[in-house]
Scaffold this active site. Structure first.
Site, mmCIF file in Angstrom:
data_model
loop_
_atom_site.group_PDB
_atom_site.id
_atom_site.type_symbol
_atom_site.label_atom_id
_atom_site.label_comp_id
_atom_site.label_asym_id
_atom_site.label_seq_id
_atom_site.Cartn_x
_atom_site.Cartn_y
_atom_site.Cartn_z
ATOM 1 N N PRO A 92 0.839 -1.202 0.000
ATOM 2 C CA PRO A 92 0.000 0.000 0.000
ATOM 3 C C PRO A 92 0.870 1.247 0.000
ATOM 4 O O PRO A 92 2.006 1.211 0.475
ATOM 5 C CB PRO A 92 -0.805 -0.119 1.299
ATOM 6 C CG PRO A 92 -0.061 -1.082 2.149
ATOM 7 C CD PRO A 92 0.733 -1.971 1.251
ATOM 8 N N ALA A 95 1.997 4.004 3.719
ATOM 9 C CA ALA A 95 1.640 3.183 4.880
ATOM 10 C C ALA A 95 2.857 2.805 5.701
ATOM 11 O O ALA A 95 2.799 1.895 6.515
ATOM 12 C CB ALA A 95 0.912 1.929 4.410
ATOM 13 N N GLY A 96 3.995 3.470 5.464
ATOM 14 C CA GLY A 96 5.193 3.180 6.261
ATOM 15 C C GLY A 96 5.948 1.954 5.782
ATOM 16 O O GLY A 96 6.853 1.480 6.462
ATOM 17 N N LEU A 97 5.578 1.430 4.605
ATOM 18 C CA LEU A 97 6.204 0.198 4.119
ATOM 19 C C LEU A 97 7.111 0.455 2.914
ATOM 20 O O LEU A 97 7.410 -0.461 2.140
ATOM 21 C CB LEU A 97 5.116 -0.846 3.782
ATOM 22 C CG LEU A 97 4.233 -1.237 4.969
ATOM 23 C CD1 LEU A 97 3.135 -2.211 4.547
ATOM 24 C CD2 LEU A 97 5.065 -1.849 6.107
ATOM 25 N N GLY A 98 7.536 1.697 2.764
ATOM 26 C CA GLY A 98 8.557 2.009 1.765
ATOM 27 C C GLY A 98 8.060 1.986 0.329
ATOM 28 O O GLY A 98 8.839 1.727 -0.592
ATOM 29 N N SER A 99 6.777 2.322 0.134
ATOM 30 C CA SER A 99 6.229 2.247 -1.234
ATOM 31 C C SER A 99 6.925 3.212 -2.188
ATOM 32 O O SER A 99 7.184 2.860 -3.349
ATOM 33 C CB SER A 99 4.725 2.517 -1.232
ATOM 34 O OG SER A 99 4.475 3.796 -0.690
ATOM 35 N N ALA A 101 10.020 4.428 -2.110
ATOM 36 C CA ALA A 101 11.374 3.973 -2.457
ATOM 37 C C ALA A 101 11.309 2.728 -3.339
ATOM 38 O O ALA A 101 12.094 2.582 -4.290
ATOM 39 C CB ALA A 101 12.175 3.670 -1.199
ATOM 40 N N ASP A 141 15.455 3.913 3.076
ATOM 41 C CA ASP A 141 14.365 3.290 2.312
ATOM 42 C C ASP A 141 14.855 2.855 0.930
ATOM 43 O O ASP A 141 14.550 1.750 0.468
ATOM 44 C CB ASP A 141 13.184 4.256 2.170
ATOM 45 C CG ASP A 141 12.407 4.410 3.475
ATOM 46 O OD1 ASP A 141 12.894 3.936 4.516
ATOM 47 O OD2 ASP A 141 11.314 5.001 3.445
#
Ligand code: MEV
Length: 300
Positions: A92, A95-99, A101, A141
Site C-alpha cells: 500500500p 503506509a510506512g512500508l517504503g512504497s 522507495a 528506504d
C-alpha cells in the site's frame, strides 16, 4: 505492455529498529519484504499508471510523483517523457512500508535495463526521487528497496547486510491511516529544537538498534521483542505514534507477541510484531479490530 518493455523490481520494507534516529546519524535495522513494486517501462509519452494505487498521471504535471520520476530519469540521462511506466504495486502507498522507495528503485531499474546503467546509478537515481518526497531522507528506504534481505544502515557507511541463521517471521498490521513521511520527520526536528532532551530519545533509539543487532546475531527473540517495545515507547515520546498504532501494538502484545512497535515514520501507517508461535492470534486480534494484517518472512 509493448514488446520492448523493460522491467525492474523494488522491495517494500519494514524498519525493525532505528527509524527517525537514522536521520540523525544513528544506525537502524531494516528488512526488505518479498512484496514490493514491479515497474515496466516502454517507449511512450510519459504516462505513469499504478492501478493498485489508483494512480494515473502524466510526467510534466506538478505532482510530487511526476516530479520525482522526472528527476530520476534525468539522473539516468533519459527523458522520462519518452517512456510510459506501468507499475504493479503489492504494497500500500503511504503506509510506512517504503512504497515510494520501492517505486523509485523499480522504475530506476526498468530504465537502467534500457541504458545499461549500473546499481550505483540506480541507487543515486532512486535517492534523487526520494528527496522529492521526503526532503532530507536518510537513504535507508532506497537502500533496503534495492538490496532486500536484512541489513544495518547508517548515513556514513550505508547498507551492510546482516546474515541471519534463520529467517524471522514478522506480523505487519495496517492502521489504515495514510501520512506523509516528511511531515513526521520535520515534526521530530521541531521537537528536538524546542525540547533538547528529545535528542536523548534519538540517541537511545540508536542504542536499541545496536542492541537489536546483538539480538539478531545471537538469535535472541526475547531481547529483540523487548527492543521493539522500548522503541515504540520512545517513538511515542517523539510524537510519531497515534492512538490507532498504540491500539494495534497493545493488541499484538495481548495476543502473545514478544514485542510490537510502529514501523517507518509513524503518524499512521503500519506496526510490526514479533510473535513466534502466536502470529495467527495476532492477526486474528487485529482483524477483530477491523485492521488488515499479514505475515512477512524477512532474511530469507
Ligand atoms: C522512513 O521509512 C524512515 C525515517 O527514518 C525517515 C528516513 O530515514 O529518511 C522516518
Amino acid at each position: 505492455m509493448t514488446e520492448n518493455a523493460t522491467a525492474g523490481f523494488g522491495h517494500g520494507k519494514v524498519i525493525l529498529l532505528g527509524e527517525h534516529a537514522v536521520v540523525y546519524g544513528q544506525p537502524a535495522i531494516a528488512a526488505g519484504m518479498q512484496v514490493g513494486v514491479r515497474a515496466h517501462a516502454s517507449a511512450g509519452a510519459g504516462s505513469v499508471r499504478a492501478p493498485a494505487w489508483q494512480l494515473d498521471l502524466q510526467l510534466g504535471d506538478d505532482s510530487p510523483v511526476a516530479t520525482a520520476i522526472d528527476r530520476l530519469c534525468q539522473r539516468l540521462g533519459v527523458a522520462g517523457r519518452s517512456l510510459d511506466f506501468w507499475l504493479e504495486a503489492e504494497v500500500p502507498s503511504r503506509a510506512g512500508l517504503g512504497s515510494s522507495a520501492a517505486m523509485a528503485v523499480a522504475i530506476a531499474r526498468a530504465v537502467a535495463a534500457r541504458t545499461g546503467a549500473g546499481e550505483d546509478d540506480v541507487l543515486a537515481a532512486a535517492a534523487a526521487a526520494e528527496a522529492v518526497f521526503h526532503e532530507t531522507p536518510s537513504g535507508i528506504d532506497a537502500a533496503v528497496a534495492s538490496r532486500g534481505g536484512v541489513g544495518r544502515f547508517d548515513r556514513d557507511t550505508g547498507w551492510q547486510a546482516i546474515p541471519l541463521n534463520r529467517p524471522i517471521e514478522l506480523c505487519v498490521g495496517l492502521s489504515g491511516q495514510t501520512r506523509q513521511t516528511s511531515d513526521l520527520v520535520s515534526g521530530v526536528a521541531r521537537l528536538c529544537q524546542r525540547v533538547p532532551v528529545a535528542r536523548r530519545l534519538i540517541d537511545t533509539l540508536g542504542d536499541l538498534a545496536r542492541a537489536g543487532m546483538d539480538a539478531l546475531a545471537s538469535g535472541d527473540s526475547e531481547a529483540l521483542g523487548h527492543g521493539f517495545n522500548m522503541a515504540h515507547g520512545l517513538l511515542s515520546g517523539l510524537g510519531v505514534s497515534t492512538p490507532e498504532l498504540d491500539a494495534l501494538v497493545r493488541a499484538a502484545r495481548t495476543a502473545g507477541a514478544l514485542g510490537a512497535k510502529l514501523t517507518g515514520a509513524g503518524g499512521g501507517g503500519a506496526v510490526i510484531a514479533l510473535a513466534p508461535d502466536r502470529a495467527e492470534e495476532v492477526l486474528k486480534r487485529w482483524r477483530s479490530m477491523g485492521c488488515y494484517g499479514f505475515l512477512t518472512l524477512v532474511g530469507k
